[in-house]
Every structure is written in structure tokens, then in C-alpha cells.
Write a protein that holds these residues in place. Structure first.
Motif, PDB file in Angstrom:
ATOM      1  N   ARG A 148       4.804  37.229 -48.879  1.00 31.63           N
ATOM      2  CA  ARG A 148       3.452  37.744 -49.166  1.00 31.63           C
ATOM      3  C   ARG A 148       3.458  38.606 -50.404  1.00 31.63           C
ATOM      4  N   ASN A 149       4.410  39.553 -50.419  1.00 36.48           N
ATOM      5  CA  ASN A 149       4.443  40.519 -51.509  1.00 36.48           C
ATOM      6  C   ASN A 149       4.648  39.846 -52.852  1.00 36.48           C
ATOM      7  N   ASN A 196       1.473  38.188 -53.809  1.00 35.52           N
ATOM      8  CA  ASN A 196       0.461  39.209 -54.098  1.00 35.52           C
ATOM      9  C   ASN A 196       0.652  39.878 -55.460  1.00 35.52           C
ATOM     10  N   ILE A 197       1.909  40.073 -55.875  1.00 38.01           N
ATOM     11  CA  ILE A 197       2.123  40.750 -57.165  1.00 38.01           C
ATOM     12  C   ILE A 197       2.426  39.762 -58.292  1.00 38.01           C
ATOM     13  N   PHE A 226      -4.983  27.900 -50.309  1.00 42.39           N
ATOM     14  CA  PHE A 226      -5.411  29.288 -50.454  1.00 42.39           C
ATOM     15  C   PHE A 226      -4.423  30.073 -51.302  1.00 42.39           C
ATOM     16  N   MET A 227      -3.128  29.815 -51.070  1.00 39.28           N
ATOM     17  CA  MET A 227      -2.126  30.549 -51.831  1.00 39.28           C
ATOM     18  C   MET A 227      -2.090  30.104 -53.277  1.00 39.28           C
ATOM     19  N   LEU A 256      -4.562  32.168 -54.950  1.00 45.04           N
ATOM     20  CA  LEU A 256      -4.032  33.517 -55.199  1.00 45.04           C
ATOM     21  C   LEU A 256      -3.115  33.526 -56.420  1.00 45.04           C
ATOM     22  N   LEU A 280      -3.169  39.035 -55.635  1.00 41.76           N
ATOM     23  CA  LEU A 280      -4.252  39.376 -54.703  1.00 41.76           C
ATOM     24  C   LEU A 280      -5.331  40.278 -55.323  1.00 41.76           C
ATOM     25  N   ILE A 281      -4.894  41.258 -56.116  1.00 42.75           N
ATOM     26  CA  ILE A 281      -5.872  42.209 -56.684  1.00 42.75           C
ATOM     27  C   ILE A 281      -6.871  41.474 -57.588  1.00 42.75           C
ATOM     28  N   ILE A 311      -9.267  39.362 -55.529  1.00 44.40           N
ATOM     29  CA  ILE A 311     -10.356  40.132 -54.900  1.00 44.40           C
ATOM     30  C   ILE A 311     -11.407  40.522 -55.940  1.00 44.40           C
ATOM     31  N   LYS A 312     -10.911  40.919 -57.118  1.00 35.75           N
ATOM     32  CA  LYS A 312     -11.852  41.299 -58.175  1.00 35.75           C
ATOM     33  C   LYS A 312     -12.771  40.130 -58.517  1.00 35.75           C
ATOM     34  N   LYS A 318     -15.240  39.417 -55.741  1.00 40.83           N
ATOM     35  CA  LYS A 318     -16.259  40.455 -55.674  1.00 40.83           C
ATOM     36  C   LYS A 318     -17.377  40.189 -56.673  1.00 40.83           C
TER      37      LYS A 318
END
Ligand code: SF4
Lengths: 162, 419
Positions: free
Chosen positions: A91-92, A95-96, A142-143, A146, A152-153, A156-157, A160
């Protein structure tokens, strides 16, 4: 991406990737100086920017510290290829935005010091030294989203804004 | 379709009727947790998202416990960053020195979690709360940041493993031995990406504290979560806390398990995990002449009042071996206080132990009992990786509290039986 391979075994835990004694900071470049220290104290001085890590089963097991993928990324590792990854590390890394690839064959056959070339979009790992080509397990849609967003950040941005 | 407890909780929080293994879902979280190591990167990531508020001021728990009381300037900076973040965003649940504890001992005790909750924490041992019938799992700092902003987390629905424990536990065999035994059987990746459900007559007899110890180490088998049905004991425990009982889910009889392990545990001895993997387990009777320099009793695995009582029972009117240090780490301030009330602290200090303030300390090689080159410790903690408690050439053996206390007296690893 092209680079040299460093090989590590099974169950490379997060304490080996970045020992807790250095976790009083989250500064990527400081963390990078101690990356893999307890697995191989000289690795940091030997590795070059763009190199790859090829490892066995359960890479990144243990703690949830994101400092582990952060340290590897800041140390200049292009991607990690392993037989399998521990859940939180997986995940990490995504995500990064640290590229990871799962391929049992590649992990078995690629040797330390081999030159490899990786195409992340295709999931292709080419061993320049032995001329073999391997394909990593594809990521679920989905990944892929990402990864494409750059983590992930950013994802999300983007969602949004919509 | 028949569902397990884990699936039911996940489905509920994803707003779905049912979920199946492998499905990627977005879930609402009831609680987000971070500590002094993982919160600072999360705070930095949170700033990048660019929201003005956190999703819920009451549902974020920040617990500086790893290097606290701050062991050096850098760790003090980390906690300062958390403190300022908590102030700025009005986060209610920030636990400073004085009211803090080791996060996974503190949260159940203070009633932060109830049955049926979905909890994520930027700490791998967040899986502890599965003991209370909640879905609870460890994530990284970026996931924590995202959840603080959105109140959601993406989750891959795990496959299910079931562990049924039958029989009667032998003397000195504790909950810790059940989980060490389990990890020894299935390996450190035996439950990778999977949910571990614990059940059976032995589990039903265990205290909630014991179940917390088991769930705590689900991650050591690679598990995504450990889960227990919230039975009458759990319900009674929860009702006494601020959280209250919550929603009790049960696994359906026809639920699908990838594997069911059905073990009679009457014959197992206290287990000792040799360096450098928690799966490297041996019965304590196999430990011959393993001299130790230190014994660490405590941590989020075994730092609850029950554990302290076991330590005191063994160390009462005894002296620890003169070649060794014995470090006691109570999980929370409340536990420290209870130890004083029951005379446990005095018993332990008289025996020659040091009793620390709650902190993770040596468990992760932070401070308060670091090992030198070539030294060896027995510990009731949960990890014995290379360098985990100090020098890369030091060694950690994992055990239950009784064995760690007995070994502190003997100077080498023994069962209390052998004293
Ligand atoms: S006591 Fe040890 S395992 Fe538990 S949270 Fe602290 S460092 Fe992690």
C-alpha cells in the motif's frame, strides 16, 4: 528505466530497510543514508542512482513505517521486484509512488549485478545481461489509477476537483 | 451469501450489502490513529491535500508513544509537530505525556473502540482492536493523511482464515503462546493479505486482555486483521467503557474460509520465538543454556495489568540474576497506577527490576534498554527482527510474561516450572 540489480532474500522486514533508531526524523534524504543498513551496511555507498532491488517473498514485512519506501525512493532505487510484498508495504509503495513489481520468475532468475530494463506501463522486466524477458503481475484497475495519478494524495486532489 | 464478521463490518462501512475476497472497496472509518513516528509524515501529506478541516475532530487519535518522553531533540521535534497539528485542527484526542500510554494498550482501555467499528492506524499493530470485534488494520502515513482529510480508506477485502483452539491450556501457557504457536505453524507470511478469525472453546475462556495479545500479533503472520466475535465477555468489557458495546457481528455458519486450522492446544508448552523471526518458535523446554543479558516485560502485546500480575507473582520475594537487567514497561498510566495500588510496582522494584513510564522504548530499539553488540534479550514484545532492540548483532527471543520473568531470575531462558 535501466539499472543494476541488488539481490536480497525472503522476509526483508522494515527494520532492515530502515532501522527504528533512525526514525526520529522523516526527512527522506536522512533516511536514505541508512537504507538497508542492517541487511548490508555498505549498500548505501555501493548502490547507484537508478539501481533495482530484486528480492524474495514478503518484502517489507513488519512495521507500517512509510519511512521504508520513502528511504528506498530517496536512495534512488528505481523499482523493487519481488516474489511477493507484505501488505502494508505494498500500500505504502503505491501511495507514495515507489514502483513495485511482483514476479516470481524474475526474482528467481535475475542475479545480483545483472543489468535490467523495466517498462512499468507494460509491466515488462528485461534482463539485459541474460536477454530474458519477464512480465510482472498486472495491477487491478483501481491501483493503476492511483499509480497513474502519482500516488494517493494526487489521486484525492484530482477526485476532489471533479 | 454467508459472510464472516470481517466481511460484514467491511460491507457496512462501504455501504454495500455484501463483499467478497479481492474486491476493492472504499470504507468510512470510525477512528484514525497515528503515533510519533508515523504522524509527522502524515501531517506533511495532509498539508499537500489542501483541505481546511479534518473529517472529524473526535475521530482522530494522536498518541506519541514510541520515543516518549522525548529521547532526543529530533523526537521532541516530531511530537511538537503533532501537538501543533492537534491544536490547529482542534483534534480532541491527543494524548501527551501524563495521560498517554502505548497506543494499543491505551485505546481499548479508554473506550475509544467498540464492536463493529472500522479502525485504521498508521501503526502495524493497529490489528490489536480486532479482539473487541472491530475491523482494525495498520496502514501507512499517506493512508492516515487521506483518512484524516476524507474519513475514508481503500481496502482490498481479505480472504479468511479461521483458527479454532480446543482443549485445556497447560500451566504457564498464556494467550501469547497461542499466537506464537500459530505463527510458528503458518509462518510470517502464512496469513499475508488475509483475515485471521480466532474462535473455539479456549478462546471463549480467555480474558479480553488475552485476546488483545493474540490480535496484536496477527500482523506477525502477515495478516490484515485479527478478529474475534464480541461475546458476553467482550460485551461486558465494552459496556464498562465510554465506547459502549457497539454492533456485535457473528460469522454465518456457511461462511467461506480459505483454510480452517483446528488445533487441540492442550499439549503445547510456553513458546519461545528464536531470532530473527516471530515464526521461529520452539517449546520452552528446548531452550538449553540460552544466557540472556536482559528481560523486557511489557509493550502493546503484554503490558496490561494481567501481565504485570503474572510478573509480580513470579518475581515476588525473588531477585533477578545479577548479570542481567529486567525492564518493565506498563502499557498505560492507568496500569501504572493499578500496579502501585496492588503493590506490584514495589514487588518488582524489590526484585531488582526497573519500572518505566509507559513507552515503546526498547521494543523497537528506541530507548530505555537498548542492546549492545552480542547481547541477548528475552522479551514479551512482538518482533525479534535483526536489530529490533538495538545493535544489529544483538538478539531478541520472544516469549510470554511468565517465561520472561522466570528467565530474569535464572539468567537464562527457562520455564517458571524449572525455578
Ligand atoms: S510497543 Fe512495540 S510493537 Fe507496540 S506500538 Fe510500541 S513499538 Fe510498536
Amino acid at each position: 528505466m535501466q539499472g543494476k540489480v541488488w539481490k536480497f532474500g525472503d522476509n526483508i522486514d522494515t527494520d532492515l530497510i530502515i532501522p527504528a533508531r533512525y526514525l526520529n526524523t522523516s526527512d527522506p534524504s536522512e533516511l536514505a543514508e541508512h537504507c538497508m543498513e542492517d541487511a548490508d551496511p555498505n549498500w548505501v555507498s555501493k548502490k547507484e542512482k537508478g539501481d533495482f532491488i530484486v528480492a524474495g517473498e514478503n518484502f517489507g514485512c513488519g512495521s507500517s513505517r512509510e519511512h521504508a519506501p520513502i528511504a528506498l525512493k530517496a536512495a534512488g532505487v528505481s523499482a523493487i521486484i519481488a516474489k511477493s510484498f507484505a501488505r502494508i508495504f505494498y500500500r505504502n509503495a503505491i501511495n507514495i509512488g515507489l514502483p513495485i513489481m511482483e514476479s516470481e520468475e524474475a526474482a528467481n532468475e535475475i542475479k545480483e549485478g545483472d543489468k535490467i530494463e523495466v517498462d512499468l506501463a507494460k509491466g515488462e522486466i528485461k534482463n539485459v545481461s541474460s536477454k530474458m524477458i519477464y512480465y510482472a503481475q498486472p495491477f487491478p484497475p483501481f491501483m493503476q489509477k492511483l499509480i497513474k495519478a502519482g500516488g494517493l494524495i494526487n489521486y484525492i486532489k484530482k477526485s476532489k476537483r471533479r | 451469501m454467508s459472510q464472516t464478521i470481517t466481511q460484514k463490518i467491511l460491507a457496512k462501512h462501504a455501504g454495500l450489502k455484501k463483499v467478497g475476497p479481492g474486491q476493492l472497496i472504499s470504507c468510512k472509518v470510525d477512528l484514525v490513529l497515528g503515533n510519533d513516528i508515523t504522524s509527522p509524515p502524515a501531517i506533511k501529506q495532509f498539508a499537500k491535500i489542501g483541505v481546511r478541516k479534518v473529517f472529524d475532530k473526535n475521530k482522530i487519535y494522536l498518541v506519541p508513544d514510541h520515543f516518549t518522553p522525548a529521547k532526543d531533540i529530533k523526537s521532541a521535534q516530531q511530537v511538537k509537530m503533532m501537538r501543533e497539528f492537534a491544536k490547529k485542527y482542534g483534534i480532541v484526542n491527543f494524548f501527551e505525556i501524563g495521560c498517554m500510554g502505548i497506543e494499543h494498550a491505551l485505546l481499548p482501555e479508554m473506550g475509544a473502540i467498540k464492536a463493529g467499528d472500522l479502525v485504521i492506524g498508521a501503526d502495524s499493530h493497529t490489528c490489536t482492536y480486532g479482539a473487541l470485534g472491530a475491523f482494525s488494520t495498520g496502514v501507512g502515513s499517506t493512508d492516515m493523511a487521506a483518512a484524516m482529510a476524507t474519513g475514508e480508506v481503500w481496502i482490498k477485502v481479505p480472504e479468511q482464515l479461521k483458527f479454532v483452539f480446543k482443549g485445556n491450556l497447560a500451566k504457564w501457557v498464556e494467550a501469547k503462546d497461542l499466537i506464537l504457536y500459530t505463527i510458528g505453524q503458518i509462518g510470517v507470511d502464512g496469513a499475508r493479505y488475509m483475515s485471521m478469525e480466532f474462535t473455539g472453546p479456549v478462546i471463549r475462556k480467555l480474558s479480553v486482555e488475552g485476546r488483545l495479545t493474540i490480535a496484536n500479533m496477527a500482523i506477525e503472520a502477515g495478516g490484515k486483521n485479527g478478529i474475534f466475535e464480541a461475546d458476553e465477555k467482550t460485551q461486558a468489557y465494552l459496556k464498562k467503557t465510554k465506547a459502549g458495546q457497539g454492533i456485535v457481528y457473528k460469522s454465518d455458519p456457511g461462511a467461506n474460509y480459505k483454510m480452517v486450522y483446528d488445533w487441540d492446544v492442550s499439549k503445547i508448552e510456553p513458546q519461545v520465538a528464536f531470532p530473527h523471526l516471530p515464526s521461529n518458535t520452539n517449546p520452552v523446554s528446548k531452550c538449553k543454556n540460552i544466557k540472556i543479558n536482559q528481560s523486557v516485560i511489557g509493550s502493546c502485546t503484554n503490558g496490561r495489568i494481567e501481565d504485570m500480575r503474572v510478573a509480580a507473582k513470579i518475581l515476588k520475594n525473588k531477585k533477578i540474576h545479577r548479570d542481567l537487567r529486567c525492564i518493565i514497561l506498563p502499557g498505560t498510566q492507568e496500569i501504572s497506577m493499578q500496579m502501585i495500588r496492588e503493590g506490584i510496582t514495589e514487588t518488582l522494584i524489590k526484585a531488582g527490576c526497573v519500572v518505566s513510564t509507559p513507552t515503546c522504548g526498547p521494543c523497537l530499539g528506541g530507548h530505555m534498554g537498548i542492546l549492545a553488540e552480542g547481547e541477548r534479550s528475552i522479551a514479551t514484545t512482538n518482533r525479534n527482527f535483526v536489530g529490533r532492540m538495538g545493535h544489529p548483532k544483538s538478539e531478541v527471543y520472544l516469549s510470554n510474561v511468565a517465561v520472561a520473568a522466570a528467565s530474569a531470575i535464572a539468567g537464562h531462558i527457562v520455564s517458571p516450572e524449572a525455578l
